[in-house]
Design an enzyme around this catalytic site. Sequence first.
Site: not given
Length: 398
Positions: A129, A244, A383-385
Amino acid sequence: MDLNYTAEEQAFAAEVRAWVRANLPAETRHAVEHHKRLRKEQYVDWQRRLADHGWGAPSWPTQFGGPGWTPVQKHIFDEVLSEEHAPQPLPFGLNMIGPVIMAFGSKAQQDHYLPRILTQEDWWCQGFSEPGSGSDLASLRSKAVLDGDQWVINGQKTWTTLAQHANIIFVLARTDFQAKPQKGISMFLVDMALPGVTVRPIITVDGEHEVNEVFFDDVRIPKDCIVGEPGQGWTYAKFLLSHERTGIARIGRSKAELRRLKHIAATETVDGVPLIDTSGFREKVAGLEIELMALELTNLRMLAAEKHGQAPGAEANMLKIKGSEIQQTLTELMMEAVGPYALPFDPQAREQGWNGEPIGPDYAAPLAPDYFNYRKVTIYGGSNEIQRNILAKAHLGL
Ligand SMILES: Cc1cc2nc3c(=O)[nH]c(=O)nc-3n(C[C@H](O)[C@H](O)[C@H](O)COP(=O)(O)OP(=O)(O)OC[C@H]3O[C@@H](n4cnc5c(N)ncnc54)[C@H](O)[C@@H]3O)c2cc1C
């Protein structure tokens, strides 16, 4: 369908439990059980004990030092370690770059790095990131330019977990500036002691120093520190992320936390009635337990598919989403269970040897720091989105 463990599997669980009880240092066990911050040497010591016993890398093939367990054995191992309050294995070497090096690294990289991951001689961190490039990772701007027989790396990484302890980092950097964003990225293995690497702490909302910024200023690494082929970093990163995401479902830990929640709810009372016997709270705990059982079965299904050589598919995304939501709900219900005792927020309470006076029962002190810390789990690892987007596009054809 028989969901019970066979006699052999029960014997295996007993063997693991006996070994962990005999070999997990009491101080480390106490720290994990009481949600204290672990010191670097405690992580390393525990990993070495496991490795010495041949259990350092449950998911690795035997040719690289794995124990050759079945998917169910791996699951049992994870569960028993959580029940016995052993430290969670760090994923960066074992479950992220390790499998990438096995699949795409050179023989020299395999021979050098894999044994050092097993014994945690190297502490790896993940340099993916960047500011502005998290979900949209392909937009990353760090770059690596070949200069003779060295790559020269410049750029900035962020949210780098435990980089303050790491001596080595796997980095995604752009090597082709003309290609499509995903095609121009390569993966590098970078010694963090090299001139030009700077690590700066980020202190998060829970008061912890878990993540960092990492800067690369004209960092020169040997040409052979690239993984596989130039321009293939995106393919390797996707492979790495699927590993991961399965690892971060943390089912064994959530099962141990569910037991803790039930203990707290049986101790706390409302008008003289144990909280666990009040219908509202009981329903919430039961609902969560059902979700966790469903997640565990999904995990077993995925492990069984992996055994037959299939890479994790939709299950990896589902495990990430549900696993992280369950972890968060657990922290929320624990806060709810202790009511006002959850209000004092003292990050120092997570220090080993802290002898401050807890307000309320002992178990209440770490609940607020844990609650804040676990806001991260629906963000990291993609992210979950984003997981839902992947499920919709790749697996549901939407
Ligand atoms: C505690 C912690 C540890 C981490 N450790 C590491 C590490 O060790 N190494 C590493 O490389 N990275 C690490 N990360 C970074 C992590 O992978 C990113 O935070 C994550 O990918 C999200 O990126 P971002 O923070 O840039 O948020 P953004 O991508 O800016 O997203 C912000 C919000 O917008 C939503 N969003 C963005 N795009 C879409 C879309 N297309 N559709 C729907 N919603 C969208 C996201 O879901 C999120 O809610 C860590 C993060 C945390 C919080």
